[in-house]
Each structure stands twice: as structure tokens, then as C-alpha cells.
Scaffold this active site. Structure first.
Site, short mmCIF file in Angstrom:
data_model
loop_
_atom_site.label_atom_id
_atom_site.label_comp_id
_atom_site.label_asym_id
_atom_site.label_seq_id
_atom_site.Cartn_x
_atom_site.Cartn_y
_atom_site.Cartn_z
N ARG A 97 0.81 -1.23 0.00
CA ARG A 97 0.00 0.00 0.00
C ARG A 97 0.84 1.28 0.00
NH1 ARG A 97 -4.16 -2.84 -1.66
NH2 ARG A 97 -5.38 -3.89 -0.05
N ASP A 128 -2.52 -6.81 -11.05
CA ASP A 128 -3.29 -7.43 -9.97
C ASP A 128 -4.32 -6.48 -9.33
OD1 ASP A 128 -3.79 -9.71 -8.21
OD2 ASP A 128 -3.16 -8.30 -6.67
N ASP A 131 -1.37 -12.95 -0.77
CA ASP A 131 -2.27 -11.87 -1.21
C ASP A 131 -2.61 -10.96 -0.02
OD1 ASP A 131 -3.76 -10.21 -2.78
OD2 ASP A 131 -5.39 -11.63 -3.16
#
Lengths: 312, 422
Positions: B62, B150, B303
Site C-alpha cells: 500500500r 493485480d 495476497d
């Protein structure tokens, strides 16, 4: 030992939390409430001092009015929260909204929301009992209870009855709650509609029968319920036209004759006359559609009374 | 600086051997039974297992742009706590990692402040918009290990073919998040029994399978190395098996949550069961476990997808997709698969360390003299309590929050440096 069902402080998220015995108890209570609604002065003081909030994040005039009338007739104070004119429009979260309402001293919430599971969140944030007034396509337990009440009042019992529900099963929360409740009371339910409007695994989940052909579905039915067919399903590519839908799935004099000759005709409303049901049927002698609405107030009164521990 | 790790059972050449391991600076310099050596610090790994450091091919740190969810410091600390010494970051940050400057930002932050090695995965298309090819060759020169959009999926098959041809030109592996947008629609959970029951719009497995089938055909045509991220359905596995049987360079990964949870988890309306791809049917889950055991699935990837409390604490329809995964990956799989005889410990270690490293050409990560000192020391008899206050990720969005899992990561050593100590 007291074996009377206990309702004080309970949530009504869906009917799976209630046993057959408890559902019958609610029906009996609603019968008493219905009698109040027929009086000239339609009010009892049982919930005086309690505050009920109708928290309608998804708009609905009819259901909200039914909840609010029910609360008023039990003398509870009612506050009405409508998303379209509220802080939720300005981006306030449901959590903050409930915290704010809770600070004002709400005793019971009646919520409608487009997202399944939202009633559970309102309970989580407030710690107060919550009646689900419809959460997305998931559940609509008060509608199912009033449907069940309407049949029970007419026919005495649901045990062994053949109930056929026709229409947009995919998008119907009414069907899902009815499947749970009616099965508990012993009814055999058939759901019928075009394949594109039928969710998968229905037999596995609910133990119901799935039919795509109206004639087969209606055959021998004691109760027939139509569902609202919405034009927007056409633009979603789920069927070609209302006309074609109607040709195959309308409840009319011609199609209703496939059911038992005295089968009850129901519809949760609002109706699209001429599409899923013809006026000759909706207004016919077998129809109990208008009574369903009256029974809705009684059922909601019964639930509020039982959950908030009203004095008889 | 020398560190001696003694008395542990180390995973070497596919089996566990009792050895001592001597580390000097960033390298393993000696592995042998029962030797002693002068060291600046000694770690007693008695009763513990020593694995090659875990490698995660699929994580969202992030950073830049959404550092309220996670940043490179918190994300790599969380990874180290989970036993990871190498993490590959996905490019769907703000701005997107679709150019060399953005790649270098992540690399520099990770090198200066990170608690594990970070490899960058660049975008396939600029801004992940699925419209123009990103400057992937320049990014490759700058050190990216793969490209991926992704979180998004290139919908245009003609463009995707072009992207894969271009990637294969520069030997860049392409990682796909297979999702046909039209088929997925507004789906919230797997388009199966539970979606029918709860009234949610479903994401059918077809949404994933159609793109996997398409991209395998494109990989064959373009001779591109294709890696399928977070595979989740039995039919998708069949497609990958067929591709592998045909000798195509196609691989796939699976997440811990798809291996141990199924659609029933969504019955609670817990938004920490909402992710893409969604938790699927039990028969899919079982097929994934079998495929991992038998080698059809090449590796495990987390993930790791942090979201803040205020984002997840919402109505199910409005909550974002994804859950964190670093700190629970090994304990979850050990508890749910190894202890239940679904997977051997050896295979679990392999698919969490050596196999993913090999897949993206990250070098030999095995415990061997001369190799980097990337290792993790695990006590299989201890327990891990998953609690918000002890979770090092900035976000706490895990379906295992509040649960107790078997096994505990005691030490993580990355490049000879202790990056986590319980």
C-alpha cells in the site's frame, strides 16, 4: 417449568432463528393485535415510554408505514430515519449513524437496507434488538410472517399445504424468508420462474421444489403467490420483455385453474397489474392480497410487543 | 558479525536434519552437526525447526498512497513476523508502479527501512487501465521481477496478447489476476449456494476460468511465462493442468485462505471473508489442497491485502475485498493442513520458500553454505494467538483474528539480521 416461548430482547434477522412453536406463538399474538386494529380507537398503552426507530436506508414507504403504525398503536414513541434525507447521504457510516441514534435512547430498531447482513450490524453497534424489515435480497421475515399468518388464518394450518411462489425468485427476499418459515410449519413449497431469475441450489438450501413451467408448478397448489416483476431485470439481460414474461408466467383466470379450485391468491405488493397478475385474479374472490397488508400491521405489533416485553 | 544457530532441525535437501548453522554477516558460512564456533550471538533453536526464509510472491504494501492501510515499514515488519524474508509487492498503489521512478521509490524505502527483502512487480498496463503497455522493459532493467495488473485484469484480449508478447521479448513473467468483469458483475461472494442463500450477487468461478483459459491460449501464442495468481476453482486447476501437460510455461499460486476456508465462512457476514477471488465451494477447496499436495499448484502466496477498520467495518456490500495474510500464513496452513494430514510439513515449507523463489527466478534460497542467511526458526509445539494488539500490520482485517493457531515463528533472520524475535 415455564415452556412459554421467550422473545424478550430477541432479534428478528430471519425466521431460521425461530422454531415452529415460536412462529405459531407469534401468529397467536398477532391474532390478538389484529382485533385491536379493528376497534374504533386503535391504540393500547402497552409500550408507552419505549422508543422505536425505523431505520430505512433503502426507501420503502409501505413497509415503513406499517412498522410505524404498529409502534404507534402500541403507544411507543417512533422516530423515523430515512437515508435519502440523512447524514448517510453525506457519507456518514452506518456505524456512526447507529451510535448517534443509540445515544438518543432507542429501544428497538426496524431496519431496511440494500445490503444483506445489515440488521446484524445494527445490533452489533447498538446492542439493542433489531427487526429486519428487508436486507437486500436476503431476508424479509416480517413479510414472511404476515404471509404465513394470512394463510394460517384462512386455512387453520400450513401442515401439508402446497404453496407455489411464481416470479423473480432471484431478487426476492420475501421468497427466501417464506421458504424457511413455511417449511418449518410443514408446507411444501414450489418456486417457479424463468431459469435466469432462479438462484442455484434452491432444493439443497431450502428443501423446496423448483419448476420452470407454470402449469407444472401450479398443479394441485393450495396457495399461489405472485411476485413483483421489475422492468430493470429486462435491462440486466435476464429476460427479453415484460410481454414475453407475462405470456409464460402470468397469474390469470386461465392459469390459476391449474391450481386447486379454491386456492388462495397472494402477492406481497406492490403489484404490476397486467404483468405478473391480472386484475381478474388480484381482485377476485380467492385473493387475500388486501388482507395481507392489514395483517402486516398486526404481525409487526405482535413482534414489537413480544420483543419489548409489553404488558398484556 | 557472526551468529550461531544451534540445536535446530533444518530443512536441507528435502528433509529435516539436526545441525548447527553459522552465519557471518549476510551469509551462511557453515552447516554441520554439533560443531561449535565463536559467535557474537547464539540462538538456541532446541526443539525448533529451521526453514529457508519464506518467500511471498503476492503482497500489497500500500506504499505509496494508501499508507493508512500499510506502508513499507509496517508491511515488512508484519512479513518478518510471519517468517517471510522475501516479499514481492503488487503495483496497485497510488500512484501505480508503472514506471522506473516508482519502482525505485519502493526499492529505496525497502532497502533503507524494510525488515525483509522486497522485490517489485510492475504494472502490465499504465495506471492499470488496461489500455496501454507500461514501460516494462525499463522497469525490468531497474529490477522488477514480474509484471501484473493485480486487482485489475486486462479485459481486451488483443491488448493482452500484445502485452504478453512484449513481456516475453524481455523475459518478464506475467502474473494475472483472472477476472472477467462482466461475468463477475457486482458479485460480493462466490456465485454458489451461500450467495443464493444470503441473497448476494455472486462472482461465478466462470469469471476466473474464462480469463485463465484465454490467457493460457495467449501464453502459448506469445511464448510468455504466465503465472496465475490466487487460483481458486477446481475447473481453473484443470485448465492449468492441461497447459502444464502441453509443456507451456504456466504456473499458479494459491492463498492460505482459499486452502482452508470455503463459502460457508461468509454466512457470518464477516467482511473479513470478502475477498477476490471469493472463497469458493468445499469441492473447490478440496481440489486446491490436492493440487498443492500433488504439485499442480506451484506455491503458496498470501495476497496480503490490508484495509483499515473503518473500511471493513461496514455493510458487506460496501466493504472492500481482501484480507491480511503474512502473520497467519504458516500457522494457519500448519494447523489446518499439516496437523490434519492433508499436506506434509516438507511440502508446506517447499511451497512457502524454495518453490516461489524459483518461480520468479529470485535465486537459490535453500539453506546451504555460501547462500544468503535467510531463515526462519519455528516452534511447532507452541501456539500463536492472533490478536489486533500484537498484529504488526497496520490493518487487522483477518478472519483469524481472535483465534489461536498451532506453531509459532520464534526468529526470522534476513540477510544475517534478526528481523523478528518472539
Amino acid at each position: 417449568m415455564d415452556t412459554t416461548p421467550q422473545f424478550l430482547g430477541r432479534n428478528v434477522f430471519d425466521l431460521d432463528d425461530y422454531s415452529a412453536e415460536e412462529i405459531l406463538y407469534i401468529l397467536e399474538a398477532a391474532k390478538g393485535m389484529k382485533e385491536i386494529n379493528l376497534r374504533e380507537y386503535k391504540k393500547i398503552p402497552t409500550l408507552r415510554g419505549k422508543t422505536i426507530c425505523t431505520l430505512f436506508v433503502e426507501n420503502s414507504t409501505r413497509t415503513r408505514m406499517s412498522f410505524e403504525l404498529a409502534a404507534s398503536r402500541l403507544s411507543a414513541d417512533v422516530v423515523s430515519f430515512q437515508a435519502s434525507v440523512s447524514a448517510l447521504q453525506k457519507g456518514e457510516s452506518l456505524q456512526d449513524t447507529v451510535y448517534t441514534l443509540d445515544a438518543m435512547g432507542i429501544d428497538l430498531y426496524c431496519i431496511r437496507h440494500s445490503s444483506p447482513g445489515s440488521p446484524q450490524l445494527v445490533h452489533k453497534y447498538s446492542g439493542k434488538p433489531v427487526i429486519n424489515g428487508g436486507d437486500g435480497r436476503h431476508a424479509h421475515p416480517t413479510q414472511a410472517l404476515l404471509d404465513i399468518f394470512s394463510i394460517w388464518e384462512k386455512l387453520g394450518s400450513l401442515d401439508g399445504l402446497k404453496v407455489t411462489i411464481v416470479g423473480d425468485i432471484l431478487n426476492s427476499r420475501v421468497v427466501r424468508s417464506n421458504l424457511i418459515g413455511m417449511k418449518k410449519l410443514g408446507a411444501q413449497v414450489t418456486v417457479c420462474g424463468p431459469k435466469t431469475l432462479m438462484p442455484g441450489s434452491m432444493e439443497e438450501i431450502y428443501g423446496c421444489r423448483v419448476e420452470y413451467d407454470l402449469k407444472t408448478a401450479l398443479s394441485d397448489a393450495d396457495v399461489v403467490m405472485g411476485l413483483r416483476m421489475q422492468l430493470e431485470r429486462q435491462t440486466e439481460g435476464l429476460f427479453p420483455s415484460l410481454e414475453e414474461y407475462s405470456k409464460h408466467y402470468v397469474l390469470s383466470k386461465d392459469t390459476i385453474q391449474w391450481a386447486k379450485h379454491d386456492a388462495l391468491i397472494m402477492h406481497p405488493g406492490p403489484m404490476n397489474r397486467g404483468i405478473e397478475i391480472l386484475p381478474e385474479i388480484a381482485d377476485g374472490t380467492q385473493s387475500i392480497i388486501v388482507e395481507q397488508v392489514a395483517n402486516g400491521v398486526a404481525i409487526r405489533m405482535a413482534l414489537m410487543f413480544l420483543i419489548l416485553g409489553g404488558k398484556a | 558479525m557472526k551468529t550461531l544457530v544451534k540445536n535446530g532441525k533444518a530443512y536441507i535437501d528435502g528433509k529435516f536434519t539436526s545441525v548447527n548453522i553459522l552465519i557471518e554477516d549476510d551469509k551462511i558460512i557453515k552447516i554441520a552437526p554439533k560443531f561449535t564456533a565463536e559467535a557474537d550471538q547464539t540462538i538456541d533453536a532446541k526443539g525448533c525447526h529451521i526453514f529457508p526464509g519464506f518467500v511471498d510472491l503476492h503482497a500489497h504494501l500500500r506504499d505509496p498512497g494508501q499508507t493508512y492501510k500499510e506502508d513499507i515499514i509496517s508491511g515488512t515488519r508484519s512479513a518478518a513476523k510471519g517468517g517471510f524474508t522475501t516479499v514481492c509487492t503488487m503495483p496497485n498503489t497510488e500512484p501505480v508502479i508503472d514506471n522506473i521512478a516508482a519502482v525505485e521509490y519502493v526499492q529505496r524505502r525497502a532497502k533503507d527501512l524494510g525488515s525483509c527483502k522486497v522485490h517489485v512487480i510492475g504494472a502490465i498496463t499504465k495506471k492499470l487501465e488496461g489500455a496501454e503497455i507500461s514501460e516494462m522493459a525499463t522497469m525490468k532493467n531497474g529490477g522488477i521481477v514480474a509484471v501484473s495488473d493485480d486487482g485489475k485484469c486486462v479485459q481486451n484480449a488483443r491488448l493482452m496478447l500484445s502485452c504478453m508478447k512484449y513481456a516475453s521479448n524481455f523475459n518478464i513473467p506475467v502474473i494475472i489476476h483472472p477476472e472477467d468483469y462482466n461475468m463477475a458483475g457486482k458479485g460480493q461472494i462466490h456465485g454458489g449456494r451461500v450467495a443464493s442463500q444470503l441473497g448476494f450477487s455472486g462472482i461465478p468461478a466462470l469469471a476466473e476460468e474464462i480469463i485463465i483459459a484465454r490467457d493460457i491460449m495467449l501464453a502459448e501464442n506469445s511464448k510468455c511465462q504466465l503465472h496465475v495468481a490466487h487460483i481458486s476453482s477446481a475447473k481453473a486447476l484443470k485448465l492449468v493442468k492441461e497447459a502444464k501437460d502441453d509443456g507451456l510455461p504456466v504456473t499458479c499460486e494459491v492463498t492460505p485462505h482459499h486452502l482452508v476456508l470455503n463459502e460457508d465462512a461468509c454466512l457470518t457476514f464477516d467482511t473479513n471473508t470478502k475477498m477476490k477471488p471469493p472463497l469458493r465451494a468445499e469441492k473447490d477447496r478440496q481440489a486446491l489442497v490436492t493440487a498443492l499436495r500433488e504439485g499442480l499448484i506451484d506455491c503458496v502466496a498470501t495476497d496480503h491485502a490490508p484495509h483499515a477498520d473503518f473500511e471493513k467495518e461496514r455493510e458487506f456490500d460496501h466493504a472492500p475485498f481482501g484480507i491480511i495474510g503474512f502473520e497467519t500464513a504458516f500457522p494457519v496452513l500448519y494447523t489446518e493442513l499439516v496437523l490434519k494430514d492433508q499436506l506434509s510439513l516438507e511440502r508446506l515449507v517447499e511451497v512457502m520458500s524454495l518453490a516461489p523463489a524459483k518461480l520468479l527466478h529470485l535465486g537459490d534460497k535453500s539453506l546451504a553454505e555460501g547462500n544468503a542467511a535467510d531463515l526462519v526458526i519455528v516452534d511447532l509445539k507452541a501456539k500463536t494467538e492472533v490478536l489486533p494488539e500484537t498484529t504488526l500490520s497496520k490493518s487487522k482485517n483477518s478472519p483469524w483474528m481472535g483465534k489461536t493457531l498451532q506453531s509459532s515463528i520464534k526468529h526470522t533472520i534476513c540477510g544475517g539480521r534478526i528481523t523478528w524475535e518472539a
